[in-house]
Scaffold this motif. Structure first.
Motif, PDB file in Angstrom:
ATOM      1  N   ALA A 145      -3.714  33.305 -14.234  1.00 50.22           N
ATOM      2  CA  ALA A 145      -4.418  32.669 -13.113  1.00 50.22           C
ATOM      3  C   ALA A 145      -5.565  33.542 -12.619  1.00 50.22           C
ATOM      4  CB  ALA A 145      -3.436  32.400 -11.976  1.00 50.22           C
TER       5      ALA A 145
ATOM      6  N   GLN B  55      -9.002  24.653 -13.212  1.00 48.94           N
ATOM      7  CA  GLN B  55      -7.791  23.886 -13.506  1.00 48.94           C
ATOM      8  C   GLN B  55      -6.717  24.778 -14.126  1.00 48.94           C
ATOM      9  OE1 GLN B  55      -8.505  20.418 -15.892  1.00 48.94           O
ATOM     10  NE2 GLN B  55      -6.365  19.783 -15.926  1.00 48.94           N
ATOM     11  N   ARG B  56      -7.141  25.621 -15.060  1.00 45.05           N
ATOM     12  CA  ARG B  56      -6.177  26.550 -15.678  1.00 45.05           C
ATOM     13  C   ARG B  56      -5.624  27.519 -14.635  1.00 45.05           C
ATOM     14  NH1 ARG B  56      -5.381  29.220 -20.653  1.00 45.05           N
ATOM     15  NH2 ARG B  56      -3.237  29.963 -20.526  1.00 45.05           N
TER      16      ARG B  56
ATOM     17  N   VAL C 298      -5.245  27.047 -11.360  1.00 49.14           N
ATOM     18  CA  VAL C 298      -4.315  26.379 -10.443  1.00 49.14           C
ATOM     19  C   VAL C 298      -2.962  26.166 -11.110  1.00 49.14           C
ATOM     20  CG1 VAL C 298      -3.831  24.212  -9.248  1.00 49.14           C
ATOM     21  CG2 VAL C 298      -6.074  25.272  -9.030  1.00 49.14           C
ATOM     22  N   SER C 299      -2.961  25.656 -12.328  1.00 49.57           N
ATOM     23  CA  SER C 299      -1.680  25.369 -12.989  1.00 49.57           C
ATOM     24  C   SER C 299      -0.891  26.644 -13.249  1.00 49.57           C
ATOM     25  CB  SER C 299      -1.922  24.613 -14.301  1.00 49.57           C
ATOM     26  OG  SER C 299      -2.680  25.402 -15.213  1.00 49.57           O
ATOM     27  N   ALA C 300      -1.562  27.718 -13.688  1.00 53.10           N
ATOM     28  CA  ALA C 300      -0.855  28.974 -13.954  1.00 53.10           C
ATOM     29  C   ALA C 300      -0.352  29.605 -12.662  1.00 53.10           C
ATOM     30  CB  ALA C 300      -1.776  29.948 -14.695  1.00 53.10           C
TER      31      ALA C 300
ATOM     32  N   ASP D 143       0.368  28.094  -9.764  1.00 52.59           N
ATOM     33  CA  ASP D 143       1.471  27.312  -9.204  1.00 52.59           C
ATOM     34  C   ASP D 143       2.772  27.551  -9.975  1.00 52.59           C
ATOM     35  OD1 ASP D 143      -0.099  26.275  -7.215  1.00 52.59           O
ATOM     36  OD2 ASP D 143      -0.439  24.344  -8.201  1.00 52.59           O
ATOM     37  N   ALA D 144       2.674  27.586 -11.311  1.00 50.41           N
ATOM     38  CA  ALA D 144       3.867  27.837 -12.119  1.00 50.41           C
ATOM     39  C   ALA D 144       4.411  29.240 -11.863  1.00 50.41           C
ATOM     40  CB  ALA D 144       3.541  27.658 -13.602  1.00 50.41           C
TER      41      ALA D 144
ATOM     42  N   ALA E  46      -4.175  30.394  -6.391  1.00 45.77           N
ATOM     43  CA  ALA E  46      -4.227  28.930  -6.433  1.00 45.77           C
ATOM     44  C   ALA E  46      -5.153  28.401  -5.345  1.00 45.77           C
ATOM     45  CB  ALA E  46      -2.825  28.355  -6.265  1.00 45.77           C
TER      46      ALA E  46
ATOM     47  N   ARG F 128      -8.538  26.234  -6.013  1.00 48.42           N
ATOM     48  CA  ARG F 128      -8.700  24.897  -5.427  1.00 48.42           C
ATOM     49  C   ARG F 128      -9.968  24.823  -4.580  1.00 48.42           C
ATOM     50  NH1 ARG F 128      -2.843  24.975  -5.582  1.00 48.42           N
ATOM     51  NH2 ARG F 128      -2.118  23.012  -6.534  1.00 48.42           N
TER      52      ARG F 128
END
Length: 753
Positions: free
Chosen positions: A278, A288-289, A291-293, A295-296, A317, A321
């Protein structure tokens, strides 16, 4: 297995934990001798603990303690108790774990006591940050080892001492400890520990702000782990952090993604690597990458009760965003939770969270949001006295933003200048131009705010200073470089490989293996260049008076283009004065450049082209009225970063006069002060594959019989470098390749590659 063999297996299990566990389960765990069985359970428990299976590990270690007590051996009992105590501490059960460690220490003396002291020092220093107590335990342990008691454990003590020394600010002592740890480990044949010593020495260099040395040590450590077929997640995380501190986001992302795919990961490792992905993705603008990393990673960290790391993931994150354009109001509510959590936990990224949150609040029109923004900027500004340049720069950025809100333009410029100065000091330690150019991105917000404020001030000299203040920072510092024969050999191999690759592609041959080898060679060369030490000399602000004197000597005028909020301005320096002119839209300028380049391509193909119209349009869009009062003077033009490829000779106002293009006025001044080794030596180079055959070179050489001409097979890389070194003038006719992803590998094509 006798008792001595079992004890040796326990002592050296970290050489090959998997094999040690298998042997313990096969030969020791079920042994009828409770002492041997205790050792077996202890080995298995330690391996399970380090794999992250804490529940199973604690069951094994409690069994080891029960069996040790049944054996009636107080030394065996105390050692098992110490391992259980340290393991309990790593799970967060500090009170119970420390009680076991203290009880074990009280029951022992000599070398067995020293081993317990090392375990307790790890808990005190690494887990509880009680560094003085940790250092005292380590001092006592080393006295008890006495240089001959147990070298395996003495090496561990030295490594831990180095870490504690760094935490306490004793970096010289840490360097000695890490070096001695590596020497003992090498003598014992413990290659894994040698790799760790390289890693920790690199970490020490990073702490000292010596980024090239850190990268060099990290690369050496990675090579050692690779030779052992191991992946150290801690090393990967430190490598990624070092790359990010140098602005090399793509490199950071690549090293982390490689580690994620290298082997199955423990949950803790997976969480850490997701956060690193992230962070690198944010730096690479892959929102996008990121945020997803993030959050996970945050979800995993929550399940692991790792508060500070989870807050950092949430901050990443939030930043992604925000940059992706999400509405500020819901993001502000998230920011309040992150700031409150970081403040309570004293998280190191608190200033980042404060500045991000203040930026969100400033975009919301409400009294509450305005109050939050002011409060958070004030708190963030307190970090301008931090010990590290990057954090100080954040503090000064917050101070500048607060002064901007108050309309104190002088305060804004002072804060921006001090923030950039902090970054200058940091960059002065970097030897690679790529590292300096990358790290310069950290000051973009300071430079943008300073330039915008200078524009508002209406002072043309001030605007010129601020335009220059940032654009040449990454380029004006000289690097101290020693000739590296291996680097030169690698470069030669890379050129040969590229040439062979070109031949294979043109001949329709398979090229995958050749390309893979060329890529490996390129990375090897690049790594060597990244490790070059900087000169330690920081950049200086442009002396406008000195610039005007230099311009007057050559009857020259400088036209420097500045973009502020999408609008292009021209700062004209010359004839003992500086003036600013509005030019127009930066977007219109970009369109004019595109049209001019298209027109030139049409002309080059022999097609009808409107060169006069393209040139006139280009002059209006880029210079406006900047040339109206310069007479017959020579002109130096310095475009913005987006305008470095302008065909300046196409502009009608420049077509009949000497024109120089430069990235910055400071670089032009430096070039003007340089003197060739041989003022009479002129060199002309002609590369292969030119449609014109380098037609201009014979024409120019005919007017200059004394010039050295390298053409055909004579125009090799080695011959060109030798001819160019110290020459007064060089003319190159060759194909070129610009590598936007890695400027170090931009190149000109000569006869041998």
């Amino acid at each position: 297995v006798d008792r001595a063999e079992a004890e040796e297996l326990l002592r050296t299990l970290f050489r090959d934990p998997r094999a040690a566990r298998a042997r313990a389960e096969r030969l020791l765990v079920s042994d009828s001798d409770p002492a041997l069985s205790s050792i077996g359970h202890q080995v298995v428990g330690i391996v399970l603990r380090d794999l992250g299976d804490t529940g199973a590990a604690l069951r094994q270690l409690r069994a080891a303690l029960r069996l040790a007590r049944r054996s009636g051996d107080p030394v065996r009992s105390a050692d098992a108790m110490a391992t259980l105590g340290g393991s309990l501490c790593t799970t967060g059960r500090m009170r119970e774990g420390l009680r076991y460690l203290d009880e074990a220490a009280a029951a022992l003396d000599g070398v067995p006591l020293a081993r317990v002291l090392v375990r307790r020092a790890y808990v005190l220093g690494h887990l509880l940050a009680r560094f003085e107590e940790s250092a005292e335990d380590l001092r006592r342990a080393r006295e008890l080892f006495g240089g001959a008691g147990d070298q395996v454990w003495e090496a561990r003590a030295l490594n831990l001492q180095g870490i504690v020394d760094v935490r306490m600010g004793s970096t010289e002592s840490a360097a000695r400890a890490f070096a001695e740890y590596g020497e003992i480990s090498a003598a014992l044949g413990n290659e894994g520990d040698v790799a760790i010593s390289e890693h920790n020495t690199g970490w020490l260099a990073s702490v000292r702000g010596e980024l090239p040395q850190a990268l060099e040590r990290y690369a050496a450590a990675a090579a050692r782990f690779e030779a052992l077929n191991e992946t150290s997640v801690d090393l990967v995380l430190d490598q990624a952090s070092a790359y990010l501190s140098g602005g090399l986001a793509d490199d950071a992302l690549a090293v982390v993604e490689d580690a994620i795919l290298a082997r199955p990961l423990q949950p803790r490792e997976q969480a850490d690597l997701l956060v690193a992905v992230a962070e690198a993705a944010v730096a690479a603008a892959d929102w996008q990458r990121a945020v997803s990393a993030a959050d996970a990673g945050s979800a995993l960290l929550r399940s692991q009760s790792r508060l500070v790391h989870r807050l950092e993931a949430d901050l990443l994150a939030l930043a992604a965003r925000d940059r992706a354009g999400e509405a500020p109001a819901p993001l502000l509510r998230r920011a309040e939770k992150v700031v409150a959590g970081m403040r309570e936990a004293r998280a190191p990224r608190l200033p980042h969270a404060l500045i991000l949150g203040a930026g969100l609040a400033r975009r919301i029109r409400s009294d509450r949001a305005a109050g939050l923004a002011a409060e958070w900027l004030t708190e963030a500004a307190s970090f301008r006295r931090a010990p590290t340049g990057a954090v100080r720069a954040l503090g000064w950025l917050a101070q500048a933003q607060a002064r901007d809100e108050a309309g104190d333009y002088g305060g804004v410029l002072r804060a921006c200048e001090l923030g950039l100065r902090a970054l200058d000091e940091h960059q002065a330690t970097l030897g690679s131009h790529e590292l300096r150019a990358g790290s310069s991105g950290h000051g973009a917000a300071l430079a943008e705010l300073g330039t915008r404020t200078a524009m508002v001030s209406g002072d043309a000299r001030q605007l010129l200073r601020w335009s220059e203040r940032w654009r040449a920072t990454a380029l004006v510092m000289p690097a101290e470089r020693a000739d590296d024969p291996q680097a030169m050999a690698d470069l030669a191999a890379l050129r040969a490989q590229r040439r062979r690759l070109d031949e294979a592609r043109s001949g329709g041959e398979p090229a995958d293996a050749l390309e893979a080898r060329a890529t490996r060679l390129e990375q090897q060369v690049r790594r060597r260049l990244l490790h070059t030490r900087g000169s330690g000399v920081a950049a200086v602000t442009l002396d406008v008076g000195g610039l005007l004197d230099a311009l007057a000597e050559d009857d020259t005028v400088l036209v420097e283009l500045v973009e502020v909020d999408g609008h292009l301005h021209a700062v004209v320096a010359g004839l003992r004065r500086v003036r600013r002119l509005d030019v127009g839209s930066a977007a219109d300028a970009a369109k004019a450049v595109d049209f001019a380049l298209f027109t030139l391509r049409q002309a080059a193909r022999g097609r009808r082209a409107q060169l006069d119209a393209a040139g006139a349009r280009l002059q209006r869009a880029l210079l406006g009225a900047a040339l109206d009062r310069v007479g017959e003077a020579r002109v130096v033009v310095s475009g913005t970063s987006a305008l470095q490829g302008v065909p300046w000779g196409l502009l009608p106002g420049l077509a009949q006069r000497p024109v120089t293009s430069t990235p910055s006025a400071r670089l032009w001044l430096r070039a003007g002060s340089a003197r060739p080794a041989d003022a009479d030596r002129r060199v002309m180079l002609v590369g292969p594959g030119l449609g014109s055959g380098g037609a201009e070179v014979p024409a120019v050489a005919a007017q200059d019989p004394g010039a050295e001409v390298l053409d055909g097979a004579d125009a090799t890389v080695a011959a060109a470098l030798a001819a160019l070194d110290g020459a007064a003038l060089a003319h190159v006719a060759a194909h070129g390749h610009f590598r936007e992803d890695s400027p170090l590998f931009s190149s000109l094509t000569l006869a041998d590659g």
